[in-house]
Design a protein around this motif. Structure first.
Motif, PDB file in Angstrom:
ATOM      1  N   ARG A  91       0.827  -1.206   0.000  1.00  0.00           N
ATOM      2  CA  ARG A  91       0.000   0.000   0.000  1.00  0.00           C
ATOM      3  C   ARG A  91       0.859   1.254   0.000  1.00  0.00           C
ATOM      4  O   ARG A  91       0.537   2.238  -0.679  1.00  0.00           O
ATOM      5  CB  ARG A  91      -0.909  -0.021   1.223  1.00  0.00           C
ATOM      6  N   ARG A  95       0.449   3.918  -2.898  1.00  0.00           N
ATOM      7  CA  ARG A  95       0.098   5.305  -2.602  1.00  0.00           C
ATOM      8  C   ARG A  95       0.919   6.285  -3.438  1.00  0.00           C
ATOM      9  O   ARG A  95       0.441   7.357  -3.790  1.00  0.00           O
ATOM     10  CB  ARG A  95       0.356   5.560  -1.114  1.00  0.00           C
ATOM     11  N   ARG A  98      -0.566   6.254  -7.286  1.00  0.00           N
ATOM     12  CA  ARG A  98      -2.010   6.206  -7.426  1.00  0.00           C
ATOM     13  C   ARG A  98      -2.451   6.749  -8.775  1.00  0.00           C
ATOM     14  O   ARG A  98      -3.501   6.397  -9.271  1.00  0.00           O
ATOM     15  CB  ARG A  98      -2.665   6.999  -6.302  1.00  0.00           C
ATOM     16  N   ILE A 101      -1.935   3.545 -11.404  1.00  0.00           N
ATOM     17  CA  ILE A 101      -2.762   2.335 -11.333  1.00  0.00           C
ATOM     18  C   ILE A 101      -4.244   2.718 -11.393  1.00  0.00           C
ATOM     19  O   ILE A 101      -4.607   3.825 -11.015  1.00  0.00           O
ATOM     20  CB  ILE A 101      -2.459   1.527 -10.055  1.00  0.00           C
ATOM     21  N   PRO A 102      -5.099   1.797 -11.861  1.00  0.00           N
ATOM     22  CA  PRO A 102      -6.520   2.123 -11.918  1.00  0.00           C
ATOM     23  C   PRO A 102      -7.079   2.385 -10.521  1.00  0.00           C
ATOM     24  O   PRO A 102      -6.615   1.789  -9.545  1.00  0.00           O
ATOM     25  CB  PRO A 102      -7.155   0.859 -12.508  1.00  0.00           C
ATOM     26  N   THR A 103      -8.066   3.262 -10.456  1.00  0.00           N
ATOM     27  CA  THR A 103      -8.697   3.586  -9.173  1.00  0.00           C
ATOM     28  C   THR A 103      -9.184   2.325  -8.468  1.00  0.00           C
ATOM     29  O   THR A 103      -9.024   2.171  -7.262  1.00  0.00           O
ATOM     30  CB  THR A 103      -9.889   4.528  -9.412  1.00  0.00           C
ATOM     31  N   TRP A 106      -6.351   0.639  -6.653  1.00  0.00           N
ATOM     32  CA  TRP A 106      -5.984   1.317  -5.407  1.00  0.00           C
ATOM     33  C   TRP A 106      -7.003   1.006  -4.317  1.00  0.00           C
ATOM     34  O   TRP A 106      -6.654   0.698  -3.183  1.00  0.00           O
ATOM     35  CB  TRP A 106      -5.852   2.824  -5.622  1.00  0.00           C
ATOM     36  N   GLU A 107      -8.277   1.065  -4.673  1.00  0.00           N
ATOM     37  CA  GLU A 107      -9.295   0.822  -3.654  1.00  0.00           C
ATOM     38  C   GLU A 107      -9.230  -0.609  -3.140  1.00  0.00           C
ATOM     39  O   GLU A 107      -9.420  -0.856  -1.950  1.00  0.00           O
ATOM     40  CB  GLU A 107     -10.693   1.129  -4.207  1.00  0.00           C
ATOM     41  N   ASN A 110      -6.275  -0.796  -0.830  1.00  0.00           N
ATOM     42  CA  ASN A 110      -6.576  -0.060   0.393  1.00  0.00           C
ATOM     43  C   ASN A 110      -7.514  -0.844   1.306  1.00  0.00           C
ATOM     44  O   ASN A 110      -7.248  -1.001   2.504  1.00  0.00           O
ATOM     45  CB  ASN A 110      -7.192   1.296   0.009  1.00  0.00           C
ATOM     46  N   THR A 111      -8.595  -1.375   0.744  1.00  0.00           N
ATOM     47  CA  THR A 111      -9.529  -2.123   1.590  1.00  0.00           C
ATOM     48  C   THR A 111      -8.895  -3.452   2.041  1.00  0.00           C
ATOM     49  O   THR A 111      -9.149  -3.920   3.140  1.00  0.00           O
ATOM     50  CB  THR A 111     -10.860  -2.395   0.865  1.00  0.00           C
ATOM     51  N   TYR A 113      -5.731  -3.883   2.699  1.00  0.00           N
ATOM     52  CA  TYR A 113      -4.869  -3.502   3.823  1.00  0.00           C
ATOM     53  C   TYR A 113      -5.689  -3.367   5.112  1.00  0.00           C
ATOM     54  O   TYR A 113      -5.310  -3.884   6.166  1.00  0.00           O
ATOM     55  CB  TYR A 113      -4.170  -2.184   3.485  1.00  0.00           C
ATOM     56  N   HIS A 114      -6.831  -2.675   5.004  1.00  0.00           N
ATOM     57  CA  HIS A 114      -7.657  -2.497   6.203  1.00  0.00           C
ATOM     58  C   HIS A 114      -8.204  -3.838   6.702  1.00  0.00           C
ATOM     59  O   HIS A 114      -8.318  -4.060   7.909  1.00  0.00           O
ATOM     60  CB  HIS A 114      -8.795  -1.512   5.933  1.00  0.00           C
ATOM     61  N   ARG A 117      -5.502  -5.493   8.649  1.00  0.00           N
ATOM     62  CA  ARG A 117      -5.320  -4.792   9.929  1.00  0.00           C
ATOM     63  C   ARG A 117      -6.403  -5.189  10.934  1.00  0.00           C
ATOM     64  O   ARG A 117      -6.127  -5.423  12.107  1.00  0.00           O
ATOM     65  CB  ARG A 117      -5.394  -3.282   9.706  1.00  0.00           C
TER      66      ARG A 117
ATOM     67  N   ASP B  58     -12.699   3.760   1.954  1.00  0.00           N
ATOM     68  CA  ASP B  58     -12.254   2.763   0.982  1.00  0.00           C
ATOM     69  C   ASP B  58     -11.428   3.404  -0.135  1.00  0.00           C
ATOM     70  O   ASP B  58     -10.524   2.786  -0.672  1.00  0.00           O
ATOM     71  CB  ASP B  58     -13.459   2.031   0.376  1.00  0.00           C
ATOM     72  N   TYR B 239      -1.102  15.313  -0.566  1.00  0.00           N
ATOM     73  CA  TYR B 239      -0.585  14.330  -1.532  1.00  0.00           C
ATOM     74  C   TYR B 239      -1.704  13.597  -2.261  1.00  0.00           C
ATOM     75  O   TYR B 239      -1.609  13.338  -3.457  1.00  0.00           O
ATOM     76  CB  TYR B 239       0.342  13.327  -0.834  1.00  0.00           C
ATOM     77  N   THR B 243      -1.949  13.170  -6.417  1.00  0.00           N
ATOM     78  CA  THR B 243      -2.085  11.934  -7.202  1.00  0.00           C
ATOM     79  C   THR B 243      -3.407  11.926  -7.953  1.00  0.00           C
ATOM     80  O   THR B 243      -3.474  11.529  -9.110  1.00  0.00           O
ATOM     81  CB  THR B 243      -2.047  10.682  -6.299  1.00  0.00           C
ATOM     82  N   GLN B 247      -3.711  11.771 -11.960  1.00  0.00           N
ATOM     83  CA  GLN B 247      -4.419  10.637 -12.553  1.00  0.00           C
ATOM     84  C   GLN B 247      -5.559  11.108 -13.432  1.00  0.00           C
ATOM     85  O   GLN B 247      -5.716  10.656 -14.571  1.00  0.00           O
ATOM     86  CB  GLN B 247      -4.954   9.743 -11.431  1.00  0.00           C
TER      87      GLN B 247
END
Lengths: 324, 487
Positions: A91, A95, A98, A101-103, A106-107, A110-111, A113-114, A117, B58, B239, B243, B247
Motif C-alpha cells: 500500500r 500510494r 495512485r 494504477i486504476p482507481t 488502489w481501492e 486499500n480495503t 490492507y484495512h 489490519r 475505501d 498528496y 495523485t 491521474q
C-alpha cells in the motif's frame, strides 16, 4: 515511465504476490493438520524455513507451533515478510503511484490492507481457523490481478507489475518445493519410495496445482511433481512458466527482440530460462533437488539485482534499497 | 426505531441560511432536495451518511492520526446534505470572479514589470515588496500569454443579508479541488434520484480543463507538450490531491528528485533515460523550487529550473512570483486594482478590511478587538488569527501586542456572521457556518468551475472552516438555468 514509479509498481506487485503465497502456505498446512489427527502432521517450522526466515523467527525465542507461526507469518508487524507487513508495504508503494494504477486497484489494495489490519486485531479467530482469512487474502489478490489484466493498459506499467509478480512467484514455488521435498525425502536417492500421498497432494494444493497436475500426470509421483512445479509449460505457477513470462515482460519494456539481450537483466534471465528449458527432471534429481533449487534462488536473486540496476537504481522509491 | 430526520425543528437563527428563508421555508432551488430528504424512511439519511463515509475510507481519502494506535486513519469530515446555489446567483458570482482574476493577473504582471500601479500611488510599493510572496528574482519574467495566476481559489463568504463577499484570494497552491470532485462522486451515490430530477451543473470536466490550460501555456515550439504535476512527496498533506489530479488529467506525477536540468531543458528520469517536460503544475512553493535561486537548503526542488523557465523552455503553473498577490494586505487593494486596470466597479466586494500598518486603522482595530477578526498577512489554513468575539481578554491582549510589534503583518475585519447550512448532528439537523472556495483556471481564457468547495465549521458557533481547525466539507450544487423553475 519514471524510474521511481517503475520501482514502486514492481515492488507493490511483488509484495501482493508474496502475501498471497504466504496465505497459500498457511492454508495448506492447516488442512494438513486436519488430515493427520493427533498432531503428526503439525509441521509448522518448515513454513518459516520456506520463507528463508528461520533466523528471524528463532530470534523471537518462541516455540514453533501453529499459533506462534501463524501469528508470525500472518500478522507480525516487525517481521517484514508477514502478510500484514507485505500489505502495508504494497500500500505504501501503491500510494506513490495512485495516478498510474486504476482507481479500482488502489481501492482494492486499500480495503485489503484495512481487512488485514482488522483481522490482526482479532487474530484469535484466525489462529483457531485460518481458512477464511487465507481464502480471503487469496481472493483479494486474485481480484487485484484481474483488475491489472482487464482494467490497466498493457503498457510499461503493466509489464513492471507482471515482472514483479512473476519473479516473486517463481521464487516462492521453488521454495515451497524445496522445503517439502527436504522434509519428505532428505536424500535424493530416496526418490520413488516412501511416498506420502497426503503431503504431496497438500503441496500441490498450496499452489492451486493439484487438479491441473492430475490432468497432466494422473498419479502422484514425486518426480512428476517436481517436473510439474519446476518445468511445466502450461501451469501458471511453475517456475519455468513464470520466468519465461517474466522474460517476455522485460523484453516488452526494453523493446529488445527475444533471443538477444541489451542489459544485464535480460542476459541473466535469458540464461536462466535457457538452462531450465533444456533440462529434464532427471537432470534436476541427479544434481540433487536441494542443490538445484538453492542455485535457482541465487540466480533469481541476481536477476532481481539486475532489474534494479537496469531500471531503478538512479532513484529507489521509498528507500528502495530496503525493499526485498 | 431509528430516528426520523426532517427539518421540522430546524432553527434558522439570526443568520442567512443557505437552504431556508428566514421564516423556515425551503428556498426555491432547495425545495426538491428538501422534500426528498423529508420523504426518506427513518434511519435512511444516517445510513447514506455512513455509506458516504465508508466510501471515502475505501477510496483512501484519509489522513493519519498520530498519538493514537499506530496507523489509525480518519476521513476528512463530510456532510452529505449539499449546499445549493441558484443559477442567477452563480452567474453573477462567476462574472465577478472573472473580473477579479483578470485584475489580479494584470497586477502581478505590472508588479514584475514597470510597476505602474505603484508609481501612480494606488498601491504602496512598500506593501508589495514586503509581501512574503514577492520574489525580486521574478522581475522582468514573461510567462506565456502574460498569464501568471493559472489556478486560483478565492474564498467567498456570505453575510447576514446573503451578500457574497471575497474573504481572501489563494494564488499560491490552492488545494481542495479534489474534494469537489470526490464529494460529487459520493453524492451521486447518495442521492441519484435528485440528480436525475434536477439540472445540476457538472464539475467533472475540471481535469480536462486543467489539462487544456497546461497545454495552452506550454512553450510554443512544442507540438505535443508533456505536462507533469510537481509534488513535494508522499508526506505532504495534500498528496492525495496531487495523485488524484495527475491521474484524472493523465499527466505524470513527479517529485523534485525525478527531475533534472540538462542541455537547457527540464527532464524526467525514466526507465528509458531522460524525457523532456514542457509544463509543470507545481505544488511546490517558490521557496523550495530551485535551490540555486531560492532557498539553497531545499531538497524538494530542481536545481537550475529557474534558468530554463527564464529561457521560456518550461512553463509553470502558477508562474513563480504569483504569490505576491496572495497576501492579506495586498488583498485589501484588489477593488482599487479592478478600478485601476479595468476601469470597472468590483462586482463582488471585499470584506471591509483595516490595515494595521495605517495608524488610524490600527487605533480603530486595537479599540475594537472584541468585535473583529485579526489575521496575519501571510498565513493561511486558519493559523495566526484571532476571532475577537470568541477570544478571552488575555488572548486579545496578547494579540494586541503582536499587532503593535509588527503592524505590517496584520489586517483586521469586522466579524461577519457567515451564512449557515444544515448539517447532520447526531440524529437531527443543525445550522453550521459555511464558506465557498470556487476554483478558477486561466489559460487561453478564464474558466470557473461551477460551485467549488463548501467548507463547514463543524463546531457549533464556530466561524473557522479550515480543515486544520476542525472544518469539514459539503458538495456544492450550482443549478442549471431554469432548474429551480422546473423543480
Amino acid at each position: 515511465m519514471l524510474s521511481r514509479v517503475a520501482d514502486a509498481i514492481y515492488w507493490m506487485s511483488r509484495y501482493l504476490e508474496r502475501a498471497e503465497n504466504i496465505a497459500r502456505f498457511l492454508d495448506v498446512n492447516w488442512h494438513l493438520t486436519l488430515d493427520t489427527p493427533g498432531g503428526r502432521g503439525e509441521q509448522w517450522m518448515p513454513l518459516v524455513s520456506a520463507m528463508g526466515d528461520y533466523d528471524l523467527f528463532a530470534a523471537r525465542g518462541l516455540p514453533g507451533n501453529r499459533e506462534t507461526i501463524i501469528r508470525f507469518l500472518a500478522f507480525d508487524p516487525e517481521y517484514p515478510n508477514s502478510i500484514a507487513s507485505c500489505l502495508a508495504r504494497a500500500r505504501d508503494n501503491a500510494r506513490t503511484i495512485r495516478e498510474i494504477i486504476p482507481t479500482e486497484m488502489w481501492e482494492q489494495i486499500n480495503t485489503f490492507y484495512h481487512l488485514v489490519r482488522e483481522a490482526a486485531k482479532g487474530c484469535d479467530a484466525v489462529l483457531n481457523n485460518p481458512y477464511h482469512f487465507c481464502d480471503e487474502v487469496k481472493r483479494r489478490d486474485l481480484t487485484i490481478s484481474g483488475i491489472a489484466g482487464d482494467a490497466m493498459s498493457h503498457d510499461e506499467a503493466w509489464d513492471f507489475f507482471r515482472l514483479g509478480r512473476l519473479l516473486e512467484r517463481a521464487d516462492k514455488t521453488s521454495r515451497i518445493l524445496d522445503v517439502k521435498y527436504f522434509i519428505l525425502l532428505p536424500h535424493p536417492t530416496d526418490v520413488g519410495s516412501n511416498l506420502d500421498y497426503v503431503q504431496w497432494a497438500a503441496l500441490l494444493k498450496a499452489i492451486s496445482a493439484l487438479e491441473a497436475y492430475r490432468r497432466r500426470h494422473g498419479r502422484i509421483q514425486p518426480e512428476r511433481i517436481v517436473e510439474f512445479l519446476l518445468l511445466d509449460h502450461d501451469f501458471p505457477r511453475s517456475v519455468l512458466w513464470s520466468l519465461i513470462r517474466a522474460q517476455q515482460c522485460l523484453h516488452a519494456i526494453t523493446g529488445t527482440p527475444m533471443g538477444y539481450f541489451a542489459n544485464p537483466a535480460e542476459k541473466r534471465i535469458g540464461q536462466l530460462c535457457g538452462d531450465l528449458a533444456y533440462m529434464s527432471v532427471e537432470d534436476v534429481v541427479a544434481k540433487g533437488l536441494h542443490e538445484f533449487t538453492d542455485n535457482l534462488q541465487t540466480r533469481m536473486n541476481r536477476v532481481d539485482e539486475a532489474v534494479f540496476a537496469t531500471f531503478f537504481s538512479t532513484f529507489p522509491a521509498i528507500d528502495g534499497a530496503s525493499q526485498q | 426505531m431509528p430516528p426520523k430526520m426532517d427539518f421540522d425543528s430546524y432553527d434558522v437563527g439570526p443568520f442567512f441560511d443557505e437552504m431556508f428563508t428566514p421564516d423556515g421555508k425551503p428556498r426555491p432551488g432547495c425545495r426538491m432536495l428538501h422534500d426528498k430528504i423529508a420523504s426518506l424512511p427513518p434511519g435512511e439519511i444516517l445510513a447514506r451518511q455512513a455509506a458516504a463515509e465508508q466510501a471515502f475510507y475505501d477510496m483512501g481519502i484519509t489522513f493519519t492520526v498520530y498519538g493514537h494506535e499506530e496507523g489509525t486513519e480518519k476521513i476528512f469530515p463530510f456532510d452529505i446534505i449539499p449546499r445549493i446555489i441558484e443559477a442567477a446567483e452563480w452567474d453573477a458570482l462567476e462574472r465577478g470572479l472573472i473580473q477579479r482574476i483578470r485584475a489580479l493577473n494584470l497586477f502581478i504582471d505590472d508588479v514584475y514589470h514597470k510597476g505602474r500601479i505603484m508609481a501612480d500611488g494606488v498601491v504602496p510599493r512598500a506593501v508589495v515588496e514586503s509581501s512574503s510572496g514577492y520574489f525580486k528574482e521574478c522581475q522582468g519574467l514573461n510567462p506565456p500569454h502574460g498569464v501568471w495566476c493559472h489556478i486560483t481559489g478565492s474564498d467567498l463568504i456570505r453575510d447576514e443579508a446573503g451578500r457574497f463577499m471575497v474573504l481572501e484570494d489563494n494564488l499560491r497552491c490552492p488545494s481542495g479541488v479534489s474534494y469537489v470532485l470526490a464529494n460529487r462522486r459520493i453524492l451521486k451515490r447518495a442521492f441519484p434520484q435528485v440528480f436525475e430530477a434536477i439540472d445540476i451543473r457538472p464539475v467533472d470536466d475540471y481535469a480536462p480543463l486543467l489539462l487544456d490550460m497546461l497545454h495552452a501555456i506550454a512553450p510554443q515550439a512544442t507540438n505535443r507538450p508533456t505536462a507533469a504535476l510537481l509534488t513535494p512527496g508522499v508526506y505532504n498533506s495534500a498528496y492525495f490531491e496531487h495523485t488524484f489530479l495527475a491521474q484524472q488529467a493523465g499527466i505524470e506525477l513527479v517529485e523534485g528528485r525525478d527531475l533534472v536540468v540538462a542541455d537547457g531543458y527540464v527532464h524526467m528520469r525514466t526507465t528509458k533515460g531522460l524525457k523532456r517536460v514542457d509544463v509543470l503544475y507545481r505544488r511546490v512553493g517558490e521557496d523550495f523550487l530551485d535551490p540555486q535561486v531560492f532557498r539553497p537548503d531545499s531538497l524538494l526542488g530542481v536545481p537550475g529550473i529557474m534558468e530554463v523557465y527564464k529561457a521560456g523552455r518550461v512553463a509553470m503553473a502558477n508562474a513563480p512570483g504569483t504569490g505576491v498577490a496572495d497576501d492579506k494586505v495586498v488583498y485589501a487593494y484588489v477593488p482599487r486594482m479592478i478600478r485601476y486596470y479595468l476601469g470597472e466597479e468590483p462586482l463582488i466586494d471585499n470584506v471591509e478590511t483595516f490595515l494595521c500598518w495605517e495608524d488610524k486603522a490600527r487605533k480603530h482595530v486595537l479599540a475594537n478587538l472584541d468585535t473583529m477578526v485579526v489575521k496575519a498577512a501571510a498565513e493561511s489554513g486558519g493559523y495566526g488569527m484571532l476571532v475577537g468575539p470568541a477570544a478571552t481578554p488575555e488572548e486579545r491582549e496578547a494579540f494586541a501586542a503582536k499587532i503593535e510589534a509588527d503592524p505590517r503583518n496584520y489586517i483586521a475585519q469586522p466579524t461577519v456572521s457567515l451564512s449557515r447550512a444544515p448539517v447532520i448532528v447526531d440524529d437531527h439537523f443543525e445550522g453550521r457556518h459555511v464558506d465557498l472556495r470556487p476554483y478558477i483556471l486561466y489559460g487561453d481564457d478564464i474558466r470557473v468551475i461551477p460551485g467549488g468547495l463548501t467548507r463547514v465549521a463543524l463546531r457549533r458557533g464556530s466561524l473557522v472552516v479550515n480543515s486544520s481547525q476542525g472544518g469539514g466539507s459539503k458538495d456544492t450544487w450550482v443549478l442549471g438555468p431554469g432548474a429551480s423553475a422546473r423543480s
